[in-house]
Scaffold this motif. Structure first.
Motif, PDB file in Angstrom:
ATOM      1  N   UNK A  82       0.828  -1.204   0.000  1.00 16.78           N
ATOM      2  CA  UNK A  82       0.000   0.000   0.000  1.00 16.78           C
ATOM      3  C   UNK A  82       0.866   1.259   0.000  1.00 16.78           C
ATOM      4  N   UNK A  83       0.583   2.187  -0.922  1.00 14.76           N
ATOM      5  CA  UNK A  83       1.333   3.437  -0.997  1.00 14.76           C
ATOM      6  C   UNK A  83       0.427   4.658  -0.820  1.00 14.76           C
ATOM      7  N   UNK A  84      -0.885   4.471  -0.942  1.00 12.37           N
ATOM      8  CA  UNK A  84      -1.830   5.596  -0.892  1.00 12.37           C
ATOM      9  C   UNK A  84      -3.010   5.192  -0.014  1.00 12.37           C
ATOM     10  N   UNK A  85      -3.235   5.960   1.065  1.00 13.21           N
ATOM     11  CA  UNK A  85      -4.336   5.670   1.980  1.00 13.21           C
ATOM     12  C   UNK A  85      -5.079   6.957   2.310  1.00 13.21           C
ATOM     13  N   UNK A  86      -6.354   6.994   1.930  1.00 19.43           N
ATOM     14  CA  UNK A  86      -7.201   8.166   2.163  1.00 19.43           C
ATOM     15  C   UNK A  86      -8.303   7.789   3.151  1.00 19.43           C
ATOM     16  N   UNK A  87      -8.193   8.329   4.372  1.00 21.93           N
ATOM     17  CA  UNK A  87      -9.180   8.057   5.425  1.00 21.93           C
ATOM     18  C   UNK A  87      -9.854   9.329   5.899  1.00 21.93           C
TER      19      UNK A  87
END
Length: 295
Positions: A82-87
């Motif tokens: 995982x390189x991109x996490x939008x929470x």
């Protein structure tokens, strides 16, 4: 070549060129989410918890606009690529220490519009590749530890706008060698002598501060709505001429030491003078007695 001797269509070649990732990504997808190549998008699905059955090769995970209050470290650790996490726009609280220990490749992390209350060294210390971090719009975020970003040396974009922060230690951001963008607007900054070093760093650094007109002091009342660069001038004058209680105690102590040392020195000088005078008088008396004996 196909059995008929012609070339394979491009649509058939793409999955082969991209490898097994697409096959894994398209084979399963969390309920209610949409999935593409190495991407899972669960935006606005009213999720109450972290979704299950996320493909292990996922590179981009979007969980924005849900009701997730907890990120399970174990489940996240399965997403090692995982390189991109939008929470953003969830209900995440302050229980994030060591949550991201298994996603060391993460480059982009958005935790804005949540319920964060503090950031400690353990919150992001495992994210050695992190470049963009957004923790803005967390109104209950009131504390960021001095070494909170000590391991995030690749960080270029940091946004802490619209939080409850009143103070930020200078070394927290000054020691980030690649920092280029720092959002600080609409925070209730407390512009006192302790904050002067940070304000001075702001005026000297090459870091860009977006929405600079809204980076203002909130307290004390005399500095309300004053832009930080303007506050620096007043703080320089006030802080460099103002003596605090500790300063007065120190000066009194020094004065007492000087007075005591002077008193002791004067007493010793007086004792020496008396001894010298007694010794001199005794010598003169001895000489007179010798002269009387001779005569």
């Amino acid at each position: 070549m196909s059995p008929s001797g012609g070339r394979r269509p491009l649509s058939l070649l793409l999955p082969l060129l991209l490898g097994t990732g697409m096959a894994a990504g398209s084979a399963r997808c969390p309920s209610g989410c949409s999935c593409g190549y190495l991407e899972v998008n669960c935006t606005g699905r009213q999720l109450q918890e972290f979704p299950a059955a996320i493909p292990l090769d996922t590179r981009q995970l979007i969980l924005a606009a849900n009701n997730v209050s907890y990120l399970p470290a174990v489940e996240l650790s399965f997403l090692a690529d995982l390189v991109y996490l939008d929470c953003q726009k969830n209900l995440l609280g302050d229980d994030l220490d060591f949550t991201f220990i298994g996603v060391a490749k993460l480059v982009y992390l958005d935790l804005s519009f949540n319920n964060l209350t503090q950031v400690t060294f353990g919150t992001f210390s495992q994210l050695l590749s992190l470049v963009v971090l957004k923790i803005s719009d967390n109104p209950n975020l009131v504390a960021i530890e001095k070494d909170a970003f000590a391991n995030n040396t690749w960080l270029r974009h940091l946004d802490v706008s619209r939080t409850g922060l009143t103070f930020l230690d200078t070394s927290t951001v000054r020691d980030l060698p690649n920092l280029r963008f720092l959002g600080l607007s609409d925070n209730p900054w407390h512009c006192n002598c302790s904050f002067l070093d940070f304000i001075t760093w702001m005026t000297d650094t090459n870091v860009h501060f977006p929405d600079a007109d809204n980076i203002t002091c909130y307290t004390p009342e005399a500095f309300r709505a004053l832009k930080l660069p303007a506050a620096e001038v007043q703080l320089h004058f006030g802080c460099l001429t103002q003596l605090h209680k500790q300063d007065y105690i120190f000066l009194c102590f020094v004065g007492f030491c000087i007075f005591f040392a002077g008193t002791v020195a004067a007493w010793l000088a007086g004792v020496c003078a008396v001894i010298y005078q007694v010794h001199t008088s005794k010598g003169e008396e001895d000489e007179e007695e010798e002269e009387d004996t001779v005569t």
